[in-house]
Write an enzyme that holds these catalytic residues in place. Structure first.
Site, short mmCIF file in Angstrom:
data_model
loop_
_atom_site.label_atom_id
_atom_site.label_comp_id
_atom_site.label_asym_id
_atom_site.label_seq_id
_atom_site.Cartn_x
_atom_site.Cartn_y
_atom_site.Cartn_z
N ARG A 109 0.98 -1.59 -0.45
CA ARG A 109 0.31 -0.08 0.01
C ARG A 109 1.00 1.43 0.04
O ARG A 109 2.25 1.26 1.08
CB ARG A 109 -1.37 -0.33 1.15
CG ARG A 109 -2.09 0.88 1.18
CD ARG A 109 -2.50 1.37 2.10
NE ARG A 109 -2.91 2.85 2.44
CZ ARG A 109 -3.57 3.80 3.70
NH1 ARG A 109 -2.92 2.59 4.94
NH2 ARG A 109 -4.25 4.92 3.50
N HIS A 154 -2.93 11.21 0.70
CA HIS A 154 -2.64 11.13 2.29
C HIS A 154 -2.14 12.19 2.10
O HIS A 154 -0.75 12.18 3.09
CB HIS A 154 -1.54 9.67 2.21
CG HIS A 154 -1.08 8.83 3.37
ND1 HIS A 154 -1.03 7.73 3.31
CD2 HIS A 154 -1.21 9.77 4.74
CE1 HIS A 154 -1.32 7.58 4.75
NE2 HIS A 154 -0.63 8.42 5.30
N GLU A 199 -7.85 8.52 5.77
CA GLU A 199 -7.68 9.24 7.77
C GLU A 199 -8.76 10.78 7.34
O GLU A 199 -8.31 11.44 7.91
CB GLU A 199 -6.36 9.37 8.40
CG GLU A 199 -6.24 7.47 8.47
CD GLU A 199 -5.17 7.97 9.77
OE1 GLU A 199 -4.56 9.13 10.06
OE2 GLU A 199 -4.34 6.86 10.09
N ASN A 334 -7.78 2.19 9.86
CA ASN A 334 -6.07 2.03 10.18
C ASN A 334 -6.37 2.10 11.63
O ASN A 334 -7.26 3.28 12.39
CB ASN A 334 -5.84 3.37 9.92
CG ASN A 334 -4.96 3.98 8.63
OD1 ASN A 334 -5.14 2.67 7.82
ND2 ASN A 334 -4.95 4.78 8.12
N TYR A 336 -4.73 1.56 15.94
CA TYR A 336 -3.67 1.76 16.84
C TYR A 336 -3.67 1.22 18.25
O TYR A 336 -3.01 1.05 18.90
CB TYR A 336 -2.94 3.31 16.57
CG TYR A 336 -2.39 3.38 15.00
CD1 TYR A 336 -1.02 2.71 14.85
CD2 TYR A 336 -3.08 3.77 13.63
CE1 TYR A 336 -0.43 2.54 13.39
CE2 TYR A 336 -2.37 3.94 12.79
CZ TYR A 336 -0.86 3.36 12.79
OH TYR A 336 0.11 3.28 11.09
N GLU A 403 -3.59 0.05 8.22
CA GLU A 403 -2.14 0.23 8.53
C GLU A 403 -2.51 0.01 10.38
O GLU A 403 -4.03 -0.22 10.61
CB GLU A 403 -2.47 1.71 8.88
CG GLU A 403 -1.97 2.52 8.27
CD GLU A 403 -1.54 4.11 8.28
OE1 GLU A 403 -1.61 4.29 9.07
OE2 GLU A 403 -2.17 5.35 7.24
#
Ligand SMILES: *[C@@H]1O[C@H](CO)[C@@H](O)[C@H](O)[C@H]1NC(C)=O
Ligand SMILES: *[C@@H]1O[C@H](CO)[C@@H](O)[C@H](O)[C@H]1NC(C)=O
Length: 496
Positions: A109, A154, A199, A334, A336, A403
């Protein structure tokens, strides 16, 4: 309507609950079910153009908001640095390719720098050298049986587009979909997985340059609305002109912290999720479309109380609701970290602001291991919980983890990163074993890179890059060897 929402919420959270408030806190997770990933599951890694490419003005590239921001306000970057050179992937892609081959990834990616292809942002001015670069990248990946997964945007907006107001101006809908159409024409014969936006939460809430209007609770909602419209228009354009021939998939990548309630208050969790994920996911992936009803209703109420004539977050309306609803072949996530939520005891944030609209307090468990970044705690249960939440809330839509990763100072013996990957990849496997429709996983990140406001002080790479040397060799960390073993065995090994 209210009763209906209440029942849905109780139905969702009352049964086999993902609001698992009690779990071990040491970055581990218990394996459940099958020990191997399905054969078709795709393991890969992710990067983004501004963070790795360098060559900020090479070969006719135009200036992006991040070029301008880092040059004009170096004091806003922790080490005063910028992405002018970064890992120099523009010059040294061959090194990235070697690392990808060493890992044995099935996909890669990466993002396209809008300004490398269209220096001003406008499609009338095309830069052939930029096109050549991405053709080279895509062709070399395919020659090595690595599937390209391309993010169109991005965060590095052409300043030429920012001058019109960027995401505050509905012109962005045409500006973006024109750009996207050119990408389909140029690369769509070979690229089969497209991500429109990375995002939008960060695009709209944190902003990407200090020149943006500071307008919490108003501007961020305008930005969300324009992102959704640009995404929906692009999806429809692809279906109309390219899908039949190119047969690709189009999705969007949303960043999300999962939330738990210490008191098992399902209502708090549902509200927080409807704001944090639903604001962008619900219009695209729910059956009804538009923003979540609870969000529309609450913000309208506050807006009227504030003396406004209408809501700060108006409904998308019939026309756009239809275009946006169903405009995603997959949901990119994504993930985290996670938090605990509880209702705020006093009004949160500025008046008005999205924080005030949500009005929940976020909390963490001090026992959760923390990374170098002050926001990143290791909570693998959050990833499993999130995937089950999406399964139940969004009709088991296909999910690609775009991610997931751990930040430190760049050490080669990165055992904490291995611990993080091990528990999070296990969390994905647990979710798959529980019927979640997850088809791929991208580790963030292939190489150490420019970490936005943190400059080069925080490292996410599986490969170390000495940013000061001219050679910029990619050196595998211990975690790269671990991830290579994950990919080779399609399982979650105990150690490298
Ligand atoms: C919350 O729910 C879990 C799982 O159902 C249960 O084990 C725990 O005791 C509950 N906690 C509270 C504070 O009610
Ligand atoms: C997974 O997602 C794909 C694409 O949206 C869909 O066709 C498929 O039915 C889903 N699988 C399950 C088990 O729901």
């Amino acid at each position: 309507m209210w009763l209906l929402i209440l029942f849905v919420v109780i139905g969702l959270f009352g049964s086999e609950s993902f609001v698992e408030a009690n779990f071990t806190t040491n970055c581990t997770i218990v394996a459940k079910g099958n020990l191997k990933f399905p054969k078709k599951f795709s393991f890969g890694v992710a990067t983004s153009a501004y963070q790795i490419e360098g060559g900020w003005n090479a070969d006719g590239k135009g200036i992006s908001t991040w070029d301008e921001f880092t040059h004009n306000y170096p004091e806003k970057i922790k080490d005063g640095s910028n992405g002018d050179s970064a890992a120099e992937s523009y010059r040294l892609f061959e090194l990235d390719l070697q690392a990808l081959k060493q890992l044995g990834v099935k996909h890669y990616r990466f993002s396209i720098a809008w300004t490398r292809i269209f220096p001003t942002g406008d499609i009338h001015l095309k830069n052939q050298k930029g096109i050549d670069y991405y053709n080279m990248v895509i062709n070399k990946l395919l020659a090595n049986k690595i599937e390209p997964m391309v993010t169109m945007y991005h965060w590095d907006l052409p300043v030429g587009i920012q001058k019109f107001g960027g995401f505050f101006n509905s012109m962005i809908i045409d500006q973006f979909s024109d750009y996207a159409e050119e990408l389909f024409k140029l690369f769509g014969d070979r690229v089969k997985t497209w991500i429109t936006f990375n995002e939008p939460n960060n695009i709209c809430k944190s902003g990407y340059a200090p020149t943006l209007i500071e307008a919490p609770g108003v501007g961020d909602y305008i930005c969300f609305t324009n992102v959704l419209k640009a995404h929906g228009a692009t999806y429809r354009l692809y279906q109309k002109k390219f899908a039949k021939k190119q047969k690709g998939k189009i999705g969007i990548t949303l960043d999300i912290w999962f939330v738990f309630s210490k008191t098992n208050n399902t209502d708090d969790v549902a509200r927080a999720m409807h704001y944090n994920l639903g604001l962008l996911a619900y219009p695209i992936f729910s059956k009804s479309g538009d923003f979540p009803p609870i969000v529309l209703k609450e913000i309208e109420k506050s807006s009227i109380e504030e003396g406004r004539k209408k809501s700060r977050l108006p409904s998308l309306g019939e026309y756009w609701t239809k275009i946006i609803q169903g405009s995603g072949d997959f949901l990119g996530i994504n993930y985290y970290t996670s938090r605990y939520v509880k209702p705020a005891t006093e009004p949160m944030g500025k008046n008005p602001s999205m924080e005030r609209d949500i009005n929940v307090q976020m909390d963490f468990d001090p026992n959760w291991p923390r990374a170098k970044a002050d926001w990143l705690y290791c909570v693998p249960q959050g990833l499993e919980g999130l995937l089950k939440y999406i399964r139940d809330e969004y009709d088991n839509v296909e999910v690609k983890i775009t991610e997931n990763g751990w930040v430190d100072s760049g050490e080669l013996n990165d055992d904490n990163r291995i611990r993080y990957y091990k528990s999070h990849i296990q969390a994905v496997l647990n979710a798959i074993n529980d019927g979640c429709n997850v088809t791929s996983y991208s580790a963030w990140s292939l190489i150490d890179n420019f970490e936005w406001l943190k400059g080069y002080t925080e490292k996410f790479g599986l490969y170390y890059v000495n940013m000061k040397s001219n050679k910029k060799g990619r050196i595998p960390k211990k975690s790269a060897l671990y991830y290579k073993k994950v990919i080779a065995t399609r399982s979650v090994p105990n150690d490298v």
